[in-house]
Design an enzyme around this catalytic site. Structure first.
Site, mmCIF file in Angstrom:
data_model
loop_
_atom_site.group_PDB
_atom_site.id
_atom_site.type_symbol
_atom_site.label_atom_id
_atom_site.label_comp_id
_atom_site.label_asym_id
_atom_site.label_seq_id
_atom_site.Cartn_x
_atom_site.Cartn_y
_atom_site.Cartn_z
ATOM 1 N N GLY A 239 0.805 -1.113 0.108
ATOM 2 C CA GLY A 239 0.061 -0.128 0.141
ATOM 3 C C GLY A 239 0.804 1.262 -0.062
ATOM 4 O O GLY A 239 0.515 2.366 -0.744
ATOM 5 N N PHE A 240 1.725 1.115 0.924
ATOM 6 C CA PHE A 240 2.753 2.419 1.086
ATOM 7 C C PHE A 240 2.281 3.675 1.264
ATOM 8 O O PHE A 240 2.559 4.881 0.946
ATOM 9 C CB PHE A 240 3.750 2.469 -0.279
ATOM 10 C CG PHE A 240 4.209 1.193 -0.646
ATOM 11 C CD1 PHE A 240 4.959 0.452 0.234
ATOM 12 C CD2 PHE A 240 4.027 0.670 -1.627
ATOM 13 C CE1 PHE A 240 5.665 -0.902 0.149
ATOM 14 C CE2 PHE A 240 4.533 -0.719 -1.760
ATOM 15 C CZ PHE A 240 5.413 -1.318 -1.127
ATOM 16 N N ILE A 469 -0.202 -5.635 5.195
ATOM 17 C CA ILE A 469 -0.018 -5.183 3.904
ATOM 18 C C ILE A 469 1.260 -5.524 3.366
ATOM 19 O O ILE A 469 1.819 -4.850 2.364
ATOM 20 C CB ILE A 469 0.162 -3.383 3.927
ATOM 21 C CG1 ILE A 469 0.919 -2.855 4.925
ATOM 22 C CG2 ILE A 469 -1.350 -3.212 4.452
ATOM 23 C CD1 ILE A 469 1.152 -1.497 4.742
ATOM 24 N N ILE A 607 12.271 -5.548 18.442
ATOM 25 C CA ILE A 607 12.181 -6.455 17.180
ATOM 26 C C ILE A 607 11.724 -7.498 17.357
ATOM 27 O O ILE A 607 12.040 -8.737 17.823
ATOM 28 C CB ILE A 607 13.387 -6.563 16.576
ATOM 29 C CG1 ILE A 607 14.249 -5.074 16.255
ATOM 30 C CG2 ILE A 607 13.439 -6.965 14.812
ATOM 31 C CD1 ILE A 607 13.358 -4.011 15.639
ATOM 32 N N ASN A 609 10.445 -10.036 15.085
ATOM 33 C CA ASN A 609 10.896 -10.852 14.325
ATOM 34 C C ASN A 609 11.940 -10.541 13.433
ATOM 35 O O ASN A 609 11.701 -9.628 12.386
ATOM 36 C CB ASN A 609 9.772 -11.583 13.305
ATOM 37 C CG ASN A 609 10.197 -12.524 12.610
ATOM 38 O OD1 ASN A 609 11.340 -12.596 12.162
ATOM 39 N ND2 ASN A 609 9.174 -13.543 12.327
ATOM 40 N N LYS A 611 13.714 -11.460 11.255
ATOM 41 C CA LYS A 611 13.620 -11.868 9.654
ATOM 42 C C LYS A 611 12.541 -10.896 8.880
ATOM 43 O O LYS A 611 12.994 -10.299 7.939
ATOM 44 C CB LYS A 611 13.103 -13.354 9.534
ATOM 45 C CG LYS A 611 13.273 -13.811 8.115
ATOM 46 C CD LYS A 611 12.955 -15.446 7.807
ATOM 47 C CE LYS A 611 14.003 -16.205 8.484
ATOM 48 N NZ LYS A 611 13.655 -17.703 8.328
ATOM 49 N N LYS A 679 8.256 -0.239 18.357
ATOM 50 C CA LYS A 679 8.192 1.172 17.866
ATOM 51 C C LYS A 679 7.874 1.104 16.611
ATOM 52 O O LYS A 679 7.598 2.159 15.925
ATOM 53 C CB LYS A 679 9.689 1.972 18.317
ATOM 54 C CG LYS A 679 9.763 2.349 19.339
ATOM 55 C CD LYS A 679 11.010 2.949 19.521
ATOM 56 C CE LYS A 679 11.209 3.789 20.848
ATOM 57 N NZ LYS A 679 12.425 4.538 21.048
ATOM 58 N N GLY A 682 8.179 0.435 9.895
ATOM 59 C CA GLY A 682 7.820 0.460 8.333
ATOM 60 C C GLY A 682 8.315 1.692 7.703
ATOM 61 O O GLY A 682 8.392 1.609 6.419
ATOM 62 N N GLU A 683 8.548 2.683 8.505
ATOM 63 C CA GLU A 683 8.950 4.177 7.674
ATOM 64 C C GLU A 683 10.503 4.144 7.861
ATOM 65 O O GLU A 683 10.961 5.131 7.412
ATOM 66 C CB GLU A 683 8.076 4.910 8.062
ATOM 67 C CG GLU A 683 6.862 4.717 7.294
ATOM 68 C CD GLU A 683 5.567 5.529 7.564
ATOM 69 O OE1 GLU A 683 5.099 5.567 9.044
ATOM 70 O OE2 GLU A 683 4.887 5.876 6.918
HETATM 71 MO MO1 MOS Z 1 2.004 4.881 5.705
HETATM 72 S S1 MOS Z 1 2.523 6.499 4.190
HETATM 73 O O1 MOS Z 1 1.158 5.708 7.015
HETATM 74 O O2 MOS Z 1 1.087 3.662 4.690
#
Ligand code: MOS
Length: 725
Positions: A239-240, A469, A607, A609, A611, A679, A682-683
């Site tokens: 999705g990003f 996602i 963390i 996982n 992997k 924490k 994803g970003e």
């Molecule tokens: Mo993110 S840009 O909140 O999927």
């Protein structure tokens, strides 16, 4: 926390629990659900940038075999539209479509054809004749439009101290502008939905990141109660950020289903994903920095000029890192937006940080060079344990550790000290680095656990409306349940992405892992607590869940748990931190370059996982590299349409571009963040990668590249930075 299950609990690198389902095609994505009697919708896109539809001729299209309806603004259902002139785009925003004859951007949906087959719908869509009256004055370029810029409602100017005084107090100053282009998310799975309207109720299999917000959006747009909308988003193929929002194909499918009384499938084509599912906006970021000879920052100003649509406001918050990362007494963050004839831009992976960090961390590198300071030491010199922008202490901050450990692992000592000083054959070799930080939000989350006792074994099912996602949510939630129930992960089933399950904040903003796992934990703990209370068992007594069920004479038991940010969380700034190091080789004659290696060190709490976390980070690093190497949506300069129309011309890095990547996570225990200390990553991975690479290119060539992407032709034509020999 309890002792960790060595085989499959929290922190173990198990394979994805849903991996087999995916590789065998059993994991169902939105349009793979076997919905009976469904028909297909194909959107029609405007071929002008601004103006009005003056006539629509659907007669040819309607004659095509299998065509059931052609919907345009003339016969579309009247929907709830925006009340205000320019509402802010948010994830549960309404998404009205086909509500007037007005055209605001090239590619806007101006109609939809519904037919028995996908091919019939596609063919007929081309036969719909639309005549337009073009407005002679669309806005799609910055030059000539700057006077139209306004301050977005959601982003007031921020100032601490006094920038002019801070700059006057400096020994060295810098004033440079960095630009980043329009980019598109392009997840592998196209945006898609199958929607059914039945007796006033909507069921939609939809590729969405936030189930609950999709429900709000549909219910607001059609003015029906939330309880009458059900969303199923069991698997999402990326999705990003683009699938945070309920885009208009979802609304069109619901509308068509209501009209026709049949389920409607609508898939957004790859070409339409340039015009109808959001994008990252073009940003011009002006940085002013002042520093003392010893490296102490005296002023930091970050002004961002971007664009939004003419009917809705979205601002990528590029100044976020500049507000919190360094110890600078005088700090200013400003945003300005020009309304333009494009679709409304939206959040794209690390909105604000991905692009903002390119400006900030490039400017920091430029300043370090002016000061003749090591870029790592320059950042360490300006470290702060207090978030000056929010006036709160950080819950934990291991930036210095990330920088030092990364420098050591990378071999930073061996860096060419002067730009353009290391050469091997035709290659100019350079090292670059950058610091990174990303907000680590955590939100209210509910989850349900169902425990079943079979042959002395406890089987658990976790249910929540969370989405996966592609990041590994199924796996880390299963590991959490295994951990807190003290059972092997093979005995845990995770069911996600159905609005019949307890409400979560969905996947976005890097809050998924922390929210989902703590929610699942709370459900498991609540089951154990209640089963103990029922039999007056002391809460600290060690007893297996199987024993507990037996003592309760139960072979099935359900419990729910809810979590929310604590008071301590609210009193702190909770962020993850990181450092990027990279080595780039540039061909001195052609400007072609290769990324030789990257080292990324992150401190992002627990963390779950290693992997799946590694996968997340290399995904982020690849997207960050894409910002530098190639990613760019080009606008036709006369007509304002995108001329980048497919993945053949919208380039992303391939394996060959991504050489050795070393990802390191520092052990970090942050109990203020949340009970499990998660924490989210994803970003963090994409943040500051572009600056690290651009800084390496400077070190290799002596050329300062302030405009992304850095193509070979730009690089070969760029002048040497003054002072480079
Ligand atoms: Mo993110 S840009 O909140 O999927």
């Amino acid at each position: 926390m309890k002792k960790t299950l060595k085989e499959s609990g929290v922190g173990t690198p198990i394979n994805r629990v849903e991996g087999k389902l995916k590789v065998t095609g059993m994991a169902k994505y939105a349009t793979e659900f076997p919905v009976k009697n469904k028909v297909y919708a194909q959107g029609i896109n405007s071929t002008i940038t601004k103006g009005e539809i003056i006539s629509v001729d659907t007669s040819e299209a309607e004659k095509v075999e299998g065509v059931l309806a052609v919907i345009t603004h003339k016969n579309a259902e009247k929907l709830k539209t925006f009340e205000e002139e320019m509402p802010e785009l948010s994830t549960p925003s309404k998404a009205p479509v086909l509500q007037s004859s007005k055209v605001y951007y090239y590619g806007q949906y101006v109609g939809v054809v519904v037919a028995e087959t996908f091919e019939q719908a596609q063919y007929a869509a081309r036969l719909v004749k639309i005549e337009y009256k073009k407005d002679p004055d669309p806005t799609f370029q910055f030059d000539g439009s700057r006077s139209k810029a306004y301050t977005p409602e959601a982003q007031e100017d921020y100032l601490r101290g006094n920038i002019a005084e801070g700059l006057a107090d400096a020994d060295e100053t810098l004033d440079e502008t960095y630009t980043t282009p329009i980019e598109h998310h392009h997840p592998m799975e196209l945006h898609a939905v199958i929607a059914s309207w039945e007796n006033g109720k909507v069921t939609a299999y939809a590729s969405q990141q936030i189930v609950e917000d999709s429900i709000i959006s549909i219910s607001d747009t059609f003015q029906i109660p939330k309880k009458d909308v059900r969303i199923i988003s069991a698997y999402v193929g990326g999705g990003f950020g683009s699938k945070l929002y309920t885009e208009r194909h979802v609304i069109l499918a619901v509308m068509a289903s209501k009209m026709l009384g049949r389920p409607v499938q609508m898939t957004v084509t790859r070409q339409q994903m340039f015009t109808n599912t959001g994008m990252r906006q073009h940003n011009e970021q002006r940085m002013k920095i002042g520093a003392k000879k010893d490296g102490a920052l005296t002023a930091l100003s970050h002004e961002t000029l971007s664009h939004t649509s003419t009917f809705q406001e979205y601002q990528e918050p590029c100044g976020m890192m500049s507000k919190m990362l360094y110890n600078v007494p005088n700090n200013q963050i400003k945003y300005r937006l020009i309304p333009m004839n494009f679709q409304t831009p939206c959040a794209m992976r690390a909105p604000g940080e991905a692009t903002g960090s390119f400006a900030l961390e490039s400017a920091m590198d430029e300043m370090a060079w002016k000061l003749k300071m090591d870029p790592v030491e320059f950042r360490i010199k300006n470290d702060t344990q207090v978030d000056l922008g929010a006036d709160k202490p950080f819950s934990s901050r291991l930036l210095i550790e990330c920088l030092r450990i990364g420098a050591d692992r990378f071999g930073w000592d061996d860096r060419p000290k002067e730009p353009r000083s290391r050469q091997k054959g035709n290659w100019l070799i350079g090292y670059g680095m950058s610091a990174a930080s990303r907000n680590a939000p955590y939100q209210e989350t509910a989850a349900k656990v169902i425990l079943e006792l079979e042959d002395e074994k406890v089987f658990a099912t976790i249910q929540m409306d969370a989405t996966d996602i592609g990041t590994g949510s199924y796996t880390i939630i299963a590991q959490t349940a295994a951990e807190y129930l003290d059972i092997p992960v093979e005995q845990v089933t995770v069911e996600l992405g159905d609005s019949n399950f307890p409400i979560t904040p969905g996947s976005g903003g890097s809050w998924g892992a922390a929210s989902y796992c703590n929610g699942a934990r709370a459900a498991c703990e609540s089951a154990i607590t209640k089963l103990k209370e029922n039999r007056n068992i002391d809460k600290d007594e060690e007893i297996s869940v199987a024993e507990l069920l037996k003592k309760n004479q139960l072979n099935r038991y359900e419990a729910e748990g809810t979590v929310a940010p604590s008071e301590e969380f609210e009193k702190h700034s909770v962020f993850s931190f990181g450092a990027n190091f990279s080595e780039v080789w540039v061909d001195k004659d052609t400007g072609m370059y290769r990324i030789k290696r990257m080292v990324n060190v992150g401190s992002a709490g627990k963390i779950m996982n290693p992997k799946t976390a590694y996968g997340q980070m290399i995904g982020g690093l690849t997207m960050g590299a894409g910002m530098v190497l190639a990613e760019q949506t080009k606008v036709e300069p006369n007509f304002g349409n995108f001329i980048t129309r497919s993945l053949a011309d919208y380039h992303v890095p391939v394996n060959l571009d991504m050489a050795n990547i070393d990802v390191i996570f520092l052990p970090e225990e942050d109990k203020i963040a949340n009970k499990m200390g998660i924490k989210g990553i994803g970003e963090l991975g994409i943040t500051s990668v572009a600056a690290s690479l651009a800084n390496a290119i400077f070190n290799a060539t002596g050329k300062r590249m302030r405009d992304l992407p850095i193509t070979p032709e730009k690089l070969i034509n760029a002048p040497l930075e003054p002072g480079v020999t």
